[in-house]
Design a protein around this motif. Structure first.
Motif, short mmCIF file in Angstrom:
data_model
loop_
_atom_site.label_atom_id
_atom_site.label_comp_id
_atom_site.label_asym_id
_atom_site.label_seq_id
_atom_site.Cartn_x
_atom_site.Cartn_y
_atom_site.Cartn_z
N ARG A 184 -2.23 -26.88 10.00
CA ARG A 184 -3.65 -27.04 10.29
C ARG A 184 -3.81 -27.05 11.81
NH1 ARG A 184 -7.37 -32.38 9.49
NH2 ARG A 184 -9.22 -31.40 8.61
N VAL A 185 -4.72 -26.23 12.32
CA VAL A 185 -4.96 -26.13 13.76
C VAL A 185 -6.34 -26.72 14.06
CG1 VAL A 185 -5.22 -24.57 15.72
CG2 VAL A 185 -3.50 -24.08 13.97
N VAL A 186 -6.36 -27.77 14.86
CA VAL A 186 -7.61 -28.44 15.24
C VAL A 186 -7.91 -28.08 16.69
CG1 VAL A 186 -8.82 -30.64 15.43
CG2 VAL A 186 -7.06 -30.32 13.65
N VAL A 187 -9.05 -27.44 16.91
CA VAL A 187 -9.46 -27.03 18.25
C VAL A 187 -10.49 -28.03 18.77
CG1 VAL A 187 -10.44 -25.17 19.66
CG2 VAL A 187 -9.02 -24.62 17.67
N THR A 188 -10.17 -28.72 19.85
CA THR A 188 -11.06 -29.72 20.43
C THR A 188 -11.32 -29.38 21.89
OG1 THR A 188 -9.22 -31.14 21.10
CG2 THR A 188 -10.12 -31.49 18.89
N GLY A 189 -12.16 -30.18 22.55
CA GLY A 189 -12.35 -30.01 23.99
C GLY A 189 -13.80 -29.96 24.39
N PHE A 190 -14.04 -29.33 25.54
CA PHE A 190 -15.35 -29.34 26.18
C PHE A 190 -15.55 -28.02 26.91
CE2 PHE A 190 -17.82 -30.28 30.08
CZ PHE A 190 -19.01 -30.70 29.51
N ALA A 191 -16.72 -27.43 26.75
CA ALA A 191 -17.05 -26.17 27.44
C ALA A 191 -18.37 -26.33 28.17
CB ALA A 191 -17.13 -25.02 26.44
N PHE A 192 -18.36 -26.09 29.47
CA PHE A 192 -19.56 -26.14 30.30
C PHE A 192 -19.71 -24.80 31.00
CE2 PHE A 192 -21.60 -27.02 34.45
CZ PHE A 192 -22.83 -27.47 33.99
#
Length: 233
Positions: A184-192
């Protein structure tokens, strides 16, 4: 050993180990950004150990270790998901692109958490041929006026939990059922003012195999049609 086998071909994992040494040297102030970018570019262009060796020779833990050449045939991975979830720490745990780019692709081991950052730059995280340190891995992406692309193979479950402000995370691959035993691949983070894309693609070798399979099927249909016409006459 490197001098003895200068023409031995280097693998993607070997190039990633050298790149990791360079990133550590940049973080410690041993290299400035210009030197880091020059050496990193040379690393990803290197094809042999003889080309890799000079890149980190003046850095701590910088010697390129050439593996022992084993003439015995060993059993290879069978390609199953069970054989690709290998445990351990991962061959690369982070990547940075500041007005530049990075790539993680080929045969590498994805850690339980992979952190990447792009500012006025971009990166590709390709998991199609990768092994996985665990059954669930996290790809944490921070993109500031930049972009990243996460490429996963068919059969992998994808969950996207990133936050975008004047930017976004691609959710199109969510909800696709996983194959039995697949990670299972969980993509997290923040894009501005940036974005993180998620794409599902087969490998080049698999694409070639499917193309050859379709070509063979066309040949067989044409052959059957010719035999049918002969029978009618």
């Amino acid at each position: 050993m490197t001098e003895e086998l200068p023409e031995l071909r280097a693998s993607d994992a070997d190039r990633e180990r050298v790149a990791e040494v360079l990133r550590d040297a940049l973080a410690e102030g041993r290299l400035d950004m210009e030197e880091f970018e020059e050496r990193l570019d040379a690393t990803y262009r290197a094809r042999t150990y003889g080309e890799l060796a000079p890149i980190t020779r003046d850095l701590p833990v910088g010697q390129v270790a050439v593996p022992k050449v084993d003439m015995l045939k060993r059993p290879e991975q069978d390609g199953s998901w069970a054989s690709r979830i290998v445990g351990g720490e991962g061959s690369s745990t982070w990547a940075v692109a500041v007005m530049s780019g990075f790539q993680r692709k080929g045969r590498w081991t994805v850690p339980r958490r992979f952190n990447c950052f792009a500012f006025w730059g971009g990166g590709d995280i390709d998991l199609r041929e990768a092994n996985f340190a665990a059954g669930e891995v996290e790809i944490n992406c921070v993109a500031i006026m930049g972009g990243m692309q996460v490429i996963v193979p068919p059969g992998v479950e994808v969950v996207v939990r990133g936050i975008g402000i004047m930017g976004g995370f691609d959710h199109r691959e969510e909800g696709v059922p996983a194959e039995p035993g697949a990670p299972r691949v969980v993509v997290t983070g923040f894009a501005f003012w940036g974005g993180v894309g998620v794409e599902r693609k087969v490998t080049r070798a698999e694409r070639q195999r499917l193309r050859e399979e379709r070509r063979q099927q066309r040949l067989e249909r044409r052959s059957a049609a010719r035999e049918l016409r002969r029978g009618e006459h």
